[in-house]
Design an enzyme around this catalytic site. Structure first.
Site, PDB file in Angstrom:
ATOM      1  N   ARG A  62       0.914  -1.164   0.000  1.00  0.00           N
ATOM      2  CA  ARG A  62       0.000   0.000   0.000  1.00  0.00           C
ATOM      3  C   ARG A  62       0.934   1.190   0.000  1.00  0.00           C
ATOM      4  O   ARG A  62       1.606   1.459   0.972  1.00  0.00           O
ATOM      5  CB  ARG A  62      -0.898  -0.041   1.246  1.00  0.00           C
ATOM      6  CG  ARG A  62      -1.708   1.226   1.505  1.00  0.00           C
ATOM      7  CD  ARG A  62      -2.776   1.471   0.452  1.00  0.00           C
ATOM      8  NE  ARG A  62      -3.522   2.693   0.765  1.00  0.00           N
ATOM      9  CZ  ARG A  62      -3.266   3.876   0.207  1.00  0.00           C
ATOM     10  NH1 ARG A  62      -2.339   3.995  -0.731  1.00  0.00           N
ATOM     11  NH2 ARG A  62      -3.971   4.937   0.556  1.00  0.00           N
ATOM     12  N   HIS A  65       2.300   7.193   1.268  1.00  0.00           N
ATOM     13  CA  HIS A  65       1.232   8.191   1.202  1.00  0.00           C
ATOM     14  C   HIS A  65       1.067   8.870   2.549  1.00  0.00           C
ATOM     15  O   HIS A  65       1.708   8.495   3.530  1.00  0.00           O
ATOM     16  CB  HIS A  65      -0.095   7.529   0.781  1.00  0.00           C
ATOM     17  CG  HIS A  65      -0.662   6.590   1.803  1.00  0.00           C
ATOM     18  ND1 HIS A  65      -0.200   5.313   1.986  1.00  0.00           N
ATOM     19  CD2 HIS A  65      -1.653   6.741   2.731  1.00  0.00           C
ATOM     20  CE1 HIS A  65      -0.865   4.706   2.944  1.00  0.00           C
ATOM     21  NE2 HIS A  65      -1.763   5.553   3.434  1.00  0.00           N
ATOM     22  N   HIS A  67      -2.226  11.319   4.913  1.00  0.00           N
ATOM     23  CA  HIS A  67      -3.615  11.767   4.974  1.00  0.00           C
ATOM     24  C   HIS A  67      -3.644  13.154   5.589  1.00  0.00           C
ATOM     25  O   HIS A  67      -3.048  13.385   6.639  1.00  0.00           O
ATOM     26  CB  HIS A  67      -4.469  10.824   5.818  1.00  0.00           C
ATOM     27  CG  HIS A  67      -4.321   9.388   5.424  1.00  0.00           C
ATOM     28  ND1 HIS A  67      -4.875   8.878   4.273  1.00  0.00           N
ATOM     29  CD2 HIS A  67      -3.654   8.361   5.997  1.00  0.00           C
ATOM     30  CE1 HIS A  67      -4.565   7.593   4.175  1.00  0.00           C
ATOM     31  NE2 HIS A  67      -3.822   7.255   5.206  1.00  0.00           N
ATOM     32  N   GLU A  72      -4.355   7.640  11.617  1.00  0.00           N
ATOM     33  CA  GLU A  72      -4.693   6.276  11.212  1.00  0.00           C
ATOM     34  C   GLU A  72      -4.228   5.303  12.289  1.00  0.00           C
ATOM     35  O   GLU A  72      -3.155   5.462  12.871  1.00  0.00           O
ATOM     36  CB  GLU A  72      -4.010   5.975   9.877  1.00  0.00           C
ATOM     37  CG  GLU A  72      -4.172   4.551   9.358  1.00  0.00           C
ATOM     38  CD  GLU A  72      -3.612   4.398   7.945  1.00  0.00           C
ATOM     39  OE1 GLU A  72      -3.305   5.424   7.307  1.00  0.00           O
ATOM     40  OE2 GLU A  72      -3.472   3.256   7.482  1.00  0.00           O
ATOM     41  N   HIS A 111       3.645   7.430   5.495  1.00  0.00           N
ATOM     42  CA  HIS A 111       3.682   6.025   5.917  1.00  0.00           C
ATOM     43  C   HIS A 111       3.464   5.093   4.736  1.00  0.00           C
ATOM     44  O   HIS A 111       3.056   5.520   3.641  1.00  0.00           O
ATOM     45  CB  HIS A 111       2.650   5.746   7.010  1.00  0.00           C
ATOM     46  CG  HIS A 111       1.241   6.117   6.662  1.00  0.00           C
ATOM     47  ND1 HIS A 111       0.763   7.399   6.791  1.00  0.00           N
ATOM     48  CD2 HIS A 111       0.196   5.379   6.190  1.00  0.00           C
ATOM     49  CE1 HIS A 111      -0.505   7.429   6.420  1.00  0.00           C
ATOM     50  NE2 HIS A 111      -0.872   6.228   6.039  1.00  0.00           N
ATOM     51  N   GLU A 134     -10.286   6.867   1.983  1.00  0.00           N
ATOM     52  CA  GLU A 134      -9.110   6.058   1.655  1.00  0.00           C
ATOM     53  C   GLU A 134      -8.739   6.230   0.182  1.00  0.00           C
ATOM     54  O   GLU A 134      -7.592   6.057  -0.204  1.00  0.00           O
ATOM     55  CB  GLU A 134      -9.414   4.584   1.965  1.00  0.00           C
ATOM     56  CG  GLU A 134      -8.381   3.588   1.500  1.00  0.00           C
ATOM     57  CD  GLU A 134      -7.039   3.707   2.216  1.00  0.00           C
ATOM     58  OE1 GLU A 134      -6.957   4.451   3.197  1.00  0.00           O
ATOM     59  OE2 GLU A 134      -6.087   3.055   1.764  1.00  0.00           O
TER      60      GLU A 134
HETATM   61 MN    MN Z   1      -2.808   5.490   5.313  1.00  0.00          MN
END
Ligand code: MN
Ligand code: MN
Length: 354
Positions: A62, A65, A67, A72, A111, A134
């Site tokens: 993943r 990125h 936010h 999170e 992260h 998301e």
């Molecule tokens: Mn995240």
């Protein structure tokens, strides 16, 4: 269904729907895995907490990125992930997180999550903002795809021609090889945060035991980096009841890991709603609203809970009544004092089937 379960009170209105079937949502599917989300868009009552169910194939990433509007918090259901946090002090924390353990990324920090095991990894993510999405995160591939190549070439000290293979847009999840053991990965050029900074060995914490079940709570007392989200794992025995209670300081969000249950929410002014929950369902209870949970099946209920505060607070009915003078409680409810005397002396928390 157990005969000891109380009949559902009539749904008298005034309480919006508070259940969402997250596991059966469509989500975003890629070759390396998928993500499904429940936000205020899917579950309008859930204004201050959002959640994601994600699965990564071994080695899948993943991508890097951040936010903008939410912290999170993650709980690994099966498999193992490797999480890496990068903070504004240019420090990193990298941890392998197996099933039952948790991780945390403060709001805005960079992260990445990779499946570092040999079987698919499934995990639950919780965000302290219902309007988080998301699918609208600040993804590194999206950013680089929208940055001129000459800027990237100068920033990264490489010829533009060497960047020809960059993705044309967001990859979200990218398949990849299973990473080597942590000790064999490239040494960090950044300063390391203290061990376990972004992960907490929640699976090793002994739960509190009550007559009808157990709860283990990881607040910022246990997991200091998670200053805005508290997590918990609760079990409820068949026929048992997590007693009527409320949380003065936080909204509650939970995901059903196992079992079937009934949840009733009381919203004052005579408003209440009851709904039925099965594995894969999400429940949300706004801060301050009264609620209780009943195991309606023949097997143990197992829940992953999250609260949008780093401090855990709850007030339960049995403890509240026990703490007030017997005569006052008798007068308040029009009951004989002998009846009030027979109430439990302390908090029931999770009451066993009687
Ligand atoms: Mn995240
Ligand atoms: Mn609660």
């Amino acid at each position: 269904m157990s005969t000891t379960v109380s009949p559902a009170p009539d749904n008298s209105g005034g309480v919006p729907v508070f259940r969402y079937s997250l596991a059966s949502a469509t989500g975003k599917v890629t070759p390396g895995g998928w993500g499904k989300q429940v936000t205020a868009a899917e579950l309008p009552i859930s204004q201050d907490i959002a959640g994601v169910l994600m699965r990564l194939e071994p080695g899948a990433v993943r991508e890097l990125h951040w936010h903008a509007i939410a912290a999170e918090w993650g709980y690994v259901v099966e498999g193992q992930v490797r999480v890496t946090l990068f903070d504004p002090e240019q420090r990193i924390s990298t941890e392998d997180v197996p099933a039952g353990d948790v991780f945390s990324f403060p709001r805005g920090y960079g992260h990445v999550i990779q499946n570092s095991g040999t079987v698919p990894a499934t995990f639950i993510l919780v965000f302290d903002n219902g309007h988080f999405s998301e699918f609208a995160t600040f993804s590194s591939t999206d950013w680089l795809a929208h940055t001129p190549r000459n800027v990237l070439a100068e920033t990264l000290g490489t010829p533009e021609s060497s960047l020809a293979g960059l993705p044309a847009g967001e990859v979200y999840i990218v398949p990849g090889p299973v990473p080597p053991p942590l000790a064999e990965t490239r040494p960090a050029t950044a300063q390391l945060l203290a061990a376990n900074s972004c992960a907490y060995r929640f699976s090793q914490q002994a739960p509190e035991r009550y007559a009808g079940g157990t709860i283990a709570i990881a607040s910022q007392l246990q997991f200091p980096l998670s200053s805005t989200i508290t997590g918990a794992v609760m079990t409820i025995d068949p026929g048992a009841i997590r007693e009527p209670h409320w949380h003065p300081n936080a909204s509650e969000w939970f995901y059903v890991l196992a079992g079937t249950l009934q949840v009733t929410v009381f919203a004052s002014q005579g408003h209440a709603r009851t709904d039925q929950f099965a594995p894969g369902d999400v429940c949300y209870v706004p801060r301050g609203l009264g609620h209780y949970l009943e195991n309606t099946g023949d097997a143990e209920v197992r829940l992953l809970l999250a609260f949008n505060s780093g401090t855990y607070e709850q007030i339960g009915l049995s403890g509240w009544l026990a703490a007030n003078p017997r005569a006052l409680v008798a007068t308040n409810f029009g009951l004989p004092e002998t009846t009030v005397d027979a109430f439990p002396g302390g908090t029931e928390y999770i009451a066993a089937r009687r």
